[in-house]
Design a protein around this motif. Structure first.
Motif, short mmCIF file in Angstrom:
data_model
loop_
_atom_site.label_atom_id
_atom_site.label_comp_id
_atom_site.label_asym_id
_atom_site.label_seq_id
_atom_site.Cartn_x
_atom_site.Cartn_y
_atom_site.Cartn_z
N VAL A 53 1.17 -1.42 0.36
CA VAL A 53 0.40 -0.63 -0.10
C VAL A 53 1.52 1.33 0.41
O VAL A 53 1.48 1.35 1.40
N PRO A 54 0.95 1.91 -1.26
CA PRO A 54 1.58 3.34 -0.76
C PRO A 54 2.09 4.61 0.36
O PRO A 54 1.06 4.16 0.52
N VAL A 55 2.97 4.79 0.32
CA VAL A 55 2.78 5.87 1.40
C VAL A 55 1.75 7.09 0.29
O VAL A 55 1.99 6.86 -0.59
N GLY A 56 1.27 7.54 2.49
CA GLY A 56 -0.05 8.93 1.37
C GLY A 56 -1.27 7.52 1.57
O GLY A 56 -2.26 8.67 1.19
N ILE A 57 -1.12 6.87 1.41
CA ILE A 57 -2.88 6.13 1.16
C ILE A 57 -2.55 5.97 2.76
O ILE A 57 -2.45 4.67 3.28
N VAL A 58 -3.96 5.58 3.72
CA VAL A 58 -4.48 5.34 4.55
C VAL A 58 -6.14 4.29 4.38
O VAL A 58 -7.10 4.98 4.30
N ALA A 59 -5.27 3.06 4.31
CA ALA A 59 -6.14 1.90 4.27
C ALA A 59 -5.94 1.18 6.23
O ALA A 59 -5.43 1.41 6.46
N ASP A 60 -7.42 1.16 5.65
CA ASP A 60 -7.48 0.14 6.98
C ASP A 60 -7.79 -1.41 6.45
O ASP A 60 -8.31 -2.21 5.99
N ILE A 61 -6.68 -2.15 6.70
CA ILE A 61 -6.72 -3.40 5.84
C ILE A 61 -6.65 -4.46 7.62
O ILE A 61 -6.76 -4.61 8.75
N LYS A 62 -7.74 -5.58 7.21
CA LYS A 62 -8.17 -6.23 8.29
C LYS A 62 -7.92 -8.12 7.54
O LYS A 62 -8.61 -8.11 6.83
N ILE A 63 -7.60 -8.66 8.52
CA ILE A 63 -7.45 -10.40 7.88
C ILE A 63 -7.14 -10.90 9.14
O ILE A 63 -6.40 -10.88 10.03
N ASN A 64 -8.40 -11.87 8.61
CA ASN A 64 -9.11 -12.46 9.94
C ASN A 64 -8.62 -14.07 9.43
O ASN A 64 -9.38 -14.23 9.03
N GLY A 65 -7.39 -14.52 9.58
CA GLY A 65 -7.77 -16.28 9.53
C GLY A 65 -8.49 -17.04 9.96
O GLY A 65 -8.54 -16.91 11.08
N THR A 66 -8.15 -18.50 9.37
CA THR A 66 -8.99 -19.67 10.21
C THR A 66 -7.46 -20.28 9.61
O THR A 66 -6.32 -19.83 9.02
N SER A 67 -7.44 -21.42 10.17
CA SER A 67 -6.84 -22.80 9.96
C SER A 67 -6.68 -23.18 8.98
O SER A 67 -5.15 -23.59 8.36
N GLY A 68 -7.28 -22.37 7.68
CA GLY A 68 -7.55 -23.25 6.40
C GLY A 68 -6.46 -21.61 5.87
O GLY A 68 -6.42 -21.77 4.36
N SER A 69 -6.31 -20.35 6.86
CA SER A 69 -5.28 -19.72 5.68
C SER A 69 -3.68 -19.53 5.89
O SER A 69 -3.29 -19.71 6.67
N TYR A 70 -2.87 -18.87 5.07
CA TYR A 70 -1.57 -18.95 5.04
C TYR A 70 -1.74 -17.64 3.71
O TYR A 70 -1.75 -17.78 2.45
N PHE A 71 -0.72 -17.29 4.66
CA PHE A 71 -0.18 -15.38 4.09
C PHE A 71 1.27 -15.82 3.66
O PHE A 71 2.15 -15.28 4.93
N GLY A 72 2.11 -15.84 3.31
CA GLY A 72 3.07 -15.15 3.52
C GLY A 72 3.82 -14.86 2.00
O GLY A 72 4.30 -13.55 1.26
N GLY A 73 4.57 -13.55 3.33
CA GLY A 73 5.62 -12.06 2.43
C GLY A 73 4.76 -11.52 3.21
O GLY A 73 4.40 -11.01 4.80
N THR A 74 5.92 -10.62 3.09
CA THR A 74 6.12 -9.34 3.46
C THR A 74 4.65 -8.28 3.23
O THR A 74 4.27 -8.08 2.47
N ILE A 75 4.18 -7.27 4.67
CA ILE A 75 3.01 -6.59 4.67
C ILE A 75 3.87 -5.28 4.90
O ILE A 75 3.75 -4.68 5.62
N TYR A 76 3.82 -4.18 3.60
CA TYR A 76 3.95 -2.98 3.21
C TYR A 76 3.15 -1.61 3.11
O TYR A 76 2.35 -1.61 2.36
N ALA A 77 2.91 -1.18 4.28
CA ALA A 77 1.90 -0.36 4.32
C ALA A 77 1.86 1.02 5.71
O ALA A 77 1.18 0.94 7.15
N PRO A 78 2.55 1.67 5.20
CA PRO A 78 3.34 2.29 6.46
C PRO A 78 2.54 3.28 6.87
O PRO A 78 3.00 4.06 7.36
N ASP A 79 1.13 3.85 6.48
CA ASP A 79 0.60 4.84 6.54
C ASP A 79 -1.08 4.25 7.01
O ASP A 79 -2.07 5.11 6.87
N SER A 80 -1.31 3.18 6.73
CA SER A 80 -2.08 2.30 6.53
C SER A 80 -2.37 1.46 8.53
O SER A 80 -1.12 1.30 9.15
N LEU A 81 -3.47 1.51 8.83
CA LEU A 81 -4.01 0.78 9.89
C LEU A 81 -4.03 -1.21 9.24
O LEU A 81 -4.92 -1.43 8.95
N VAL A 82 -2.68 -2.23 10.44
CA VAL A 82 -3.32 -2.88 9.66
C VAL A 82 -4.03 -4.21 11.37
O VAL A 82 -2.94 -4.23 11.86
#
Length: 87
Positions: A53-82
């Motif tokens: 999420v680029p600098v200057g974008i204020v996003a509301d990021i919500k990830i509610n995973g389950t046991s069937g979820s897999y997320f691999g990698g970095t989240i870069y969102a410096p101005d956002s709420l995660v």
């Protein structure tokens, strides 16, 4: 993304410029950033970067995973709420 939806992708980077990004539990999600020659990038994906999420974008990021979820990698969102939760 909400329940009863299955999403998968390897070697991807999500480039997001909106203001609300949500993945809710109850879905089988497998998302992985490119990390090696065996997991090559798709188009303009960036190694080890899953969500950008680029600098200057204020996003509301919500990830509610389950046991069937897999997320691999970095989240870069410096101005956002995660918020990350799950089982």
């Amino acid at each position: 993304m909400n329940s009863n939806v299955s999403v998968s992708g390897t070697g991807v980077t999500i480039y997001y410029t909106g203001d609300s990004f949500t993945i809710n539990g109850g879905i089988d999600t497998v998302l992985a950033a490119p990390d090696s020659p065996s997991n090559p990038p798709v188009n303009n994906a960036v190694e080890d970067l899953l969500l950008y999420v680029p600098v200057g974008i204020v996003a509301d990021i919500k990830i509610n995973g389950t046991s069937g979820s897999y997320f691999g990698g970095t989240i870069y969102a410096p101005d956002s709420l995660v918020f990350i939760a799950g089982t």
